[in-house]
Design a protein around this motif. Structure first.
Motif, mmCIF file in Angstrom:
data_model
loop_
_atom_site.group_PDB
_atom_site.id
_atom_site.type_symbol
_atom_site.label_atom_id
_atom_site.label_comp_id
_atom_site.label_asym_id
_atom_site.label_seq_id
_atom_site.Cartn_x
_atom_site.Cartn_y
_atom_site.Cartn_z
ATOM 1 N N ARG A 21 0.835 -1.213 0.000
ATOM 2 C CA ARG A 21 0.000 0.000 0.000
ATOM 3 C C ARG A 21 0.860 1.250 0.000
ATOM 4 O O ARG A 21 0.549 2.227 -0.695
ATOM 5 C CB ARG A 21 -0.890 0.009 1.240
ATOM 6 C CG ARG A 21 -2.198 -0.675 1.044
ATOM 7 C CD ARG A 21 -3.306 -0.005 1.839
ATOM 8 N NE ARG A 21 -2.987 0.224 3.232
ATOM 9 C CZ ARG A 21 -3.017 -0.708 4.174
ATOM 10 N NH1 ARG A 21 -3.321 -1.953 3.867
ATOM 11 N NH2 ARG A 21 -2.742 -0.403 5.411
ATOM 12 N N THR A 25 1.844 4.327 -3.899
ATOM 13 C CA THR A 25 1.784 5.772 -4.147
ATOM 14 C C THR A 25 3.138 6.461 -3.924
ATOM 15 O O THR A 25 3.211 7.685 -3.863
ATOM 16 C CB THR A 25 0.717 6.437 -3.244
ATOM 17 O OG1 THR A 25 1.031 6.120 -1.883
ATOM 18 C CG2 THR A 25 -0.680 5.942 -3.568
ATOM 19 N N PRO A 118 0.407 -0.440 -9.707
ATOM 20 C CA PRO A 118 1.068 -1.719 -9.407
ATOM 21 C C PRO A 118 0.012 -2.820 -9.204
ATOM 22 O O PRO A 118 -1.157 -2.537 -8.952
ATOM 23 C CB PRO A 118 1.800 -1.454 -8.090
ATOM 24 C CG PRO A 118 1.819 0.032 -7.923
ATOM 25 C CD PRO A 118 0.617 0.556 -8.649
ATOM 26 N N PHE A 119 0.465 -4.080 -9.299
ATOM 27 C CA PHE A 119 -0.421 -5.196 -8.944
ATOM 28 C C PHE A 119 -0.751 -5.163 -7.448
ATOM 29 O O PHE A 119 -1.879 -5.364 -7.037
ATOM 30 C CB PHE A 119 0.263 -6.544 -9.218
ATOM 31 C CG PHE A 119 0.338 -6.919 -10.664
ATOM 32 C CD1 PHE A 119 -0.802 -6.961 -11.446
ATOM 33 C CD2 PHE A 119 1.551 -7.264 -11.243
ATOM 34 C CE1 PHE A 119 -0.739 -7.347 -12.780
ATOM 35 C CE2 PHE A 119 1.622 -7.647 -12.564
ATOM 36 C CZ PHE A 119 0.485 -7.686 -13.337
ATOM 37 N N GLY A 120 0.282 -4.955 -6.635
ATOM 38 C CA GLY A 120 0.129 -5.028 -5.180
ATOM 39 C C GLY A 120 1.191 -5.961 -4.620
ATOM 40 O O GLY A 120 2.333 -5.558 -4.435
ATOM 41 N N ASP A 201 -1.559 -11.013 -5.349
ATOM 42 C CA ASP A 201 -2.293 -10.587 -6.542
ATOM 43 C C ASP A 201 -1.915 -11.368 -7.784
ATOM 44 O O ASP A 201 -2.754 -11.628 -8.642
ATOM 45 C CB ASP A 201 -2.069 -9.082 -6.773
ATOM 46 C CG ASP A 201 -2.702 -8.257 -5.673
ATOM 47 O OD1 ASP A 201 -3.942 -8.232 -5.609
ATOM 48 O OD2 ASP A 201 -1.977 -7.668 -4.854
ATOM 49 N N VAL A 202 -0.639 -11.714 -7.902
ATOM 50 C CA VAL A 202 -0.148 -12.407 -9.093
ATOM 51 C C VAL A 202 0.980 -13.338 -8.679
ATOM 52 O O VAL A 202 1.789 -12.981 -7.821
ATOM 53 C CB VAL A 202 0.436 -11.400 -10.121
ATOM 54 C CG1 VAL A 202 0.933 -12.129 -11.360
ATOM 55 C CG2 VAL A 202 -0.588 -10.360 -10.504
ATOM 56 N N LEU A 402 6.660 -2.575 -17.414
ATOM 57 C CA LEU A 402 5.295 -2.305 -17.864
ATOM 58 C C LEU A 402 4.382 -3.492 -17.598
ATOM 59 O O LEU A 402 3.222 -3.333 -17.191
ATOM 60 C CB LEU A 402 5.345 -2.052 -19.375
ATOM 61 C CG LEU A 402 4.388 -1.054 -19.975
ATOM 62 C CD1 LEU A 402 4.607 0.316 -19.365
ATOM 63 C CD2 LEU A 402 4.604 -0.987 -21.477
ATOM 64 N N GLU A 403 4.911 -4.684 -17.837
ATOM 65 C CA GLU A 403 4.115 -5.904 -17.690
ATOM 66 C C GLU A 403 3.927 -6.276 -16.221
ATOM 67 O O GLU A 403 3.180 -7.207 -15.910
ATOM 68 C CB GLU A 403 4.779 -7.044 -18.466
ATOM 69 C CG GLU A 403 4.616 -6.945 -19.977
ATOM 70 C CD GLU A 403 5.487 -5.879 -20.633
ATOM 71 O OE1 GLU A 403 6.485 -5.444 -20.015
ATOM 72 O OE2 GLU A 403 5.150 -5.447 -21.754
ATOM 73 N N SER A 406 -0.860 -3.302 -13.418
ATOM 74 C CA SER A 406 -2.247 -3.389 -13.849
ATOM 75 C C SER A 406 -2.696 -1.960 -14.171
ATOM 76 O O SER A 406 -1.852 -1.056 -14.293
ATOM 77 C CB SER A 406 -3.077 -3.991 -12.714
ATOM 78 O OG SER A 406 -4.433 -4.117 -13.079
ATOM 79 N N LYS A 408 -6.130 0.995 -13.428
ATOM 80 C CA LYS A 408 -7.473 1.216 -12.900
ATOM 81 C C LYS A 408 -8.088 2.399 -13.641
ATOM 82 O O LYS A 408 -7.368 3.236 -14.204
ATOM 83 C CB LYS A 408 -7.466 1.434 -11.383
ATOM 84 C CG LYS A 408 -6.912 2.732 -10.873
ATOM 85 C CD LYS A 408 -7.060 2.750 -9.339
ATOM 86 C CE LYS A 408 -6.254 3.857 -8.706
ATOM 87 N NZ LYS A 408 -6.079 3.687 -7.261
ATOM 88 N N ALA B 363 -9.229 -0.524 -6.773
ATOM 89 C CA ALA B 363 -10.424 -1.113 -7.386
ATOM 90 C C ALA B 363 -10.347 -0.912 -8.898
ATOM 91 O O ALA B 363 -9.552 -0.100 -9.380
ATOM 92 C CB ALA B 363 -11.688 -0.445 -6.840
ATOM 93 N N ALA B 364 -11.172 -1.645 -9.633
ATOM 94 C CA ALA B 364 -11.175 -1.510 -11.089
ATOM 95 C C ALA B 364 -11.533 -0.092 -11.509
ATOM 96 O O ALA B 364 -10.970 0.448 -12.456
ATOM 97 C CB ALA B 364 -12.148 -2.511 -11.708
ATOM 98 N N ALA B 365 -12.485 0.519 -10.795
ATOM 99 C CA ALA B 365 -12.869 1.892 -11.100
ATOM 100 C C ALA B 365 -13.004 2.677 -9.800
ATOM 101 O O ALA B 365 -13.539 2.165 -8.815
ATOM 102 C CB ALA B 365 -14.182 1.933 -11.876
ATOM 103 N N LYS B 392 -6.681 -8.232 -11.585
ATOM 104 C CA LYS B 392 -5.695 -7.249 -12.012
ATOM 105 C C LYS B 392 -4.906 -7.701 -13.226
ATOM 106 O O LYS B 392 -4.229 -6.894 -13.852
ATOM 107 C CB LYS B 392 -4.749 -6.931 -10.856
ATOM 108 C CG LYS B 392 -5.475 -6.263 -9.689
ATOM 109 C CD LYS B 392 -4.500 -5.882 -8.602
ATOM 110 C CE LYS B 392 -5.251 -5.414 -7.361
ATOM 111 N NZ LYS B 392 -4.316 -5.226 -6.235
ATOM 112 N N LEU B 393 -4.954 -8.992 -13.549
ATOM 113 C CA LEU B 393 -4.232 -9.480 -14.723
ATOM 114 C C LEU B 393 -5.040 -9.228 -15.977
ATOM 115 O O LEU B 393 -6.245 -9.461 -16.002
ATOM 116 C CB LEU B 393 -4.020 -10.989 -14.623
ATOM 117 C CG LEU B 393 -2.739 -11.508 -14.020
ATOM 118 C CD1 LEU B 393 -2.571 -12.975 -14.370
ATOM 119 C CD2 LEU B 393 -1.524 -10.742 -14.433
ATOM 120 N N ARG B 396 -8.913 -5.066 -16.472
ATOM 121 C CA ARG B 396 -9.523 -4.657 -15.211
ATOM 122 C C ARG B 396 -10.594 -3.645 -15.553
ATOM 123 O O ARG B 396 -10.320 -2.665 -16.247
ATOM 124 C CB ARG B 396 -8.449 -4.021 -14.322
ATOM 125 C CG ARG B 396 -8.828 -3.957 -12.853
ATOM 126 C CD ARG B 396 -7.684 -3.366 -12.051
ATOM 127 N NE ARG B 396 -7.905 -3.493 -10.625
ATOM 128 C CZ ARG B 396 -7.289 -2.762 -9.713
ATOM 129 N NH1 ARG B 396 -6.395 -1.853 -10.086
ATOM 130 N NH2 ARG B 396 -7.532 -2.925 -8.447
#
Lengths: 419, 419
Positions: A21, A25, A118-120, A201-202, A402-403, A406, A408, B363-365, B392-393, B396
């Motif tokens: 988290r 940011t 980021p994915f997380g 997350d991944v 880049l890959e 994700s 939003k 979140a997605a949005a 997230k993959l 999204r």
């Protein structure tokens, strides 16, 4: 997120989530400072890392581990220097987080931006190469992700020493050290990691086909499959044969143990009598054993018989499967049947043939008149690579920073409601 | 690809794979002609489709199926017309296949293009809504993918009639009808579909949380998770309260049964005494029952007590969970704990608060001063939507035609080898 019983892994993953988290940011400047601090700390700890690695190598030798595995496990000063430099290089790369991928205004006047995030928490499951520990941690950090690093037990002392240094670098910069965590324990922990939906997350497995298959099959967390490469080279009748020889040798011998190395040679019938003996001479000189089916065996006495399954396997050694095909159609059919979807090459001077090959072959990379060894994050100019994806979801081909992100949608209105 | 024993499903998926190869390089004009032919055939077969649907509805009634389920299962002339028009609308959309996403030349002078390509074979697993059959088949076709449609057994007669019409449209245009296949059989077939690595490229479950969870957990084929939406609305102290009321009502009541509908209201402490009674009056008039915890119960007598688990559930009905929070931090913390990662909204007039909310909510949005009902492929202007991804993959948020594609790298040289 459903309540989970608190195991050591859950506690660690939860801590990584908290760190993620903060990372999400964090401005680029602070991430780059952290990468340099991690590099400094790793450089200072080089002696400890090498001593820890010596313990792992000794244990592996005592257990009768193969020399190839020990080569991968073993660290020396140049390898540690490489890890340190890798972290510094990451600091020099652009930060993908915050990029606006698309932006538009809807019919209702609502402004929408698709923003890279980021994915997380990223889980990396990998085999006995302790340098992956620093590389993966650095790539995750730069892309704003916390890393849960699940190395192999044979490298545990090396990995502990590396992670200890990286975490001290993070702390030195006032960052949460749980952004980089080493996941330890028996196979139960790997199982927990693969099913920790909502916490991880991944998952990215890095290693041989067995490891990757186990993760893909066992995981309920989304996986990016990195690839085995059963790479083909089709020499068309219109090929510049000298070019074909050079590319074939380069793709096969420049580094035979990697996934973008050549594994199967397909030769157009019309040039086979001319090309195959020249290819055999060049390959023989380079120490390559060619395994051919009945279509090619008669063309050169040095060709040893290939079993049909050899056309499906990655040799990852100085061996090459070979056959003669009637033309483009049969080459496409052979590749379709045997491809692992990594990198497939044609050598041709015929434009329509080249365009059909690139359109019809279904692989992460399709090459015309170039060595498959170029299919690599470094060669593509990505600056860093976490692996080469052979799946079609999310990322396909070399995966850079880049890959590792994700997106939003950020949706901004002035009070609009839907009618 | 490993050899598999030949079951009816494997035979069908293999046929779909052959059809997918043809689709992958089909020019847009032929795909659009096929969509119109599918639409024409479906319009002509409307009588058969409605008769088949009547059989399904009658069976469902006899089995005591709930009215809500029967409403979803039931087709009528306007719904069939909608399916027909949906196919025609797809013909009018841009074709994503062949788009060059990125292009660059490497240090070695090798030219690289990242080109958009179809996935190949897409499996859709969905519940009792026969209109999904035509929608999903059309979206797959336009994006160059073959579709394996696994509908529910309760809709099997309707789905057979729809698929029969769609396939006749394909044949009329000289295309392989196996581009659209209905997957029938018991649960074993679903299991086969979820594990058919190498035959099915992507699985998309569409339906309730139970279905989605079963697919995510059971599949070894890559999955795009479409979402449950436990959507929050945070009314900040700086909010325009009239705007907040309008957006709250729209998000909750405009269509309560969908995933982007509002489920939880969070109100800033400083405005709660003023805002909550106004909100209760408006919600009460709209027939919404508000379930509050102890933080909010004292502010209005109409609030019924909420159990803690109500903050994790999707009501999908005229019910709303509510609480008062101390401020932005507590709102962020509540959303972090309870979000399903779909759509989260803030009503605020404070720019720094808005920017922190959009940056920190995962979140997605993330919406500012707009109704979450806008988080929708149609509203985003995508023209078609296969679902809303909450993972997230890959994709999204709302998934249109673009999200139904992968990419490949086309690498062109003039004989370069790697040094």
């Amino acid at each position: 997120m459903a309540a989970m019983s608190q195991t050591p892994f859950i506690a660690q993953a939860t801590a990584a989530r908290t760190a993620a988290r903060e990372l999400a940011t964090l401005p680029r400047g602070r991430k780059d400072a952290a990468l340099h601090a991690m590099a400094d700390a790793l450089a200072s700890a080089a002696g400890d890392v090498l001593a820890a690695n010596a313990v792992d190598v000794e244990t592996a030798r005592a257990e009768g581990t193969s020399q190839a595995m020990i080569d991968r496990l073993c660290l020396d000063t140049p390898r540690v220097d490489g890890m340190v430099q890798g972290l510094r290089d990451l600091a020099g790369l652009a930060d993908p987080v915050g990029d606006v991928v698309r932006g538009f205004t809807t019919a209702a006047g609502v402004r929408i931006s698709q923003v890279r995030v980021p994915f997380g928490v990223v889980g990396i499951i990998y085999e006995a190469r302790p340098n992956v520990t620093a590389d993966a941690a650095g790539i995750c950090l730069k892309s704003g992700n916390a890393a849960l690093l699940r190395g192999s037990s044979s490298a545990v002392n090396s990995n502990r020493a590396v992670v200890k240094a990286l975490r001290s670098g993070l702390e030195e910069q006032g960052l949460n050290p749980d952004a980089v965590c080493l996941v330890e324990g028996d196979r139960t922990v790997t199982q927990e990691m693969m099913t920790a939906r909502g916490l991880v997350d991944v998952l990215i497995p890095r290693g041989g086909a067995g490891l990757i298959n186990a993760v893909v099959t066992g995981a309920s967390v989304p996986v990016i499959e990195t690839g085995t490469g059963n790479c083909h080279l089709f020499v068309d009748r219109s090929a510049d044969q000298e070019m074909a020889l050079q590319i074939m040798l380069n793709a096969k011998t420049q580094r035979p143990s990697v996934c973008n190395a050549l594994e199967t040679l397909l030769v157009h019938r019309e040039i086979a009598e001319d090309f195959v003996p020249k290819a055999m001479a060049a390959l023989g000189e380079a120490g390559v054993t060619v395994h051919g089916d009945e279509s090619i065996q008669g063309l050169d006495g040095r060709i040893v018989p290939a079993t049909p399954t050899e056309f499906d396997a990655e040799y990852l050694s100085l061996d090459l499967a070979a056959r003669v095909v009637e033309g483009l159609e049969e080459a496409l059919e052979h590749i379709r049947t045997h491809t692992s979807g990594h990198s497939e090459t044609i050598i041709t001077n015929d434009l329509v043939t080249a365009n059909r090959f690139t359109a019809e072959v279904d692989a992460a990379a399709v090459l015309v008149n170039a060595s498959s060894r170029f299919v690599d994050g470094g060669e593509f100019g990505f600056g860093a690579e976490i692996g080469i994806s052979t799946q079609k979801l999310h990322a396909r081909g070399p995966m850079g920073l880049l890959e590792m992100t994700s997106t939003k949608y950020v949706v901004v209105g002035v009070g609009q409601i839907r009618g």
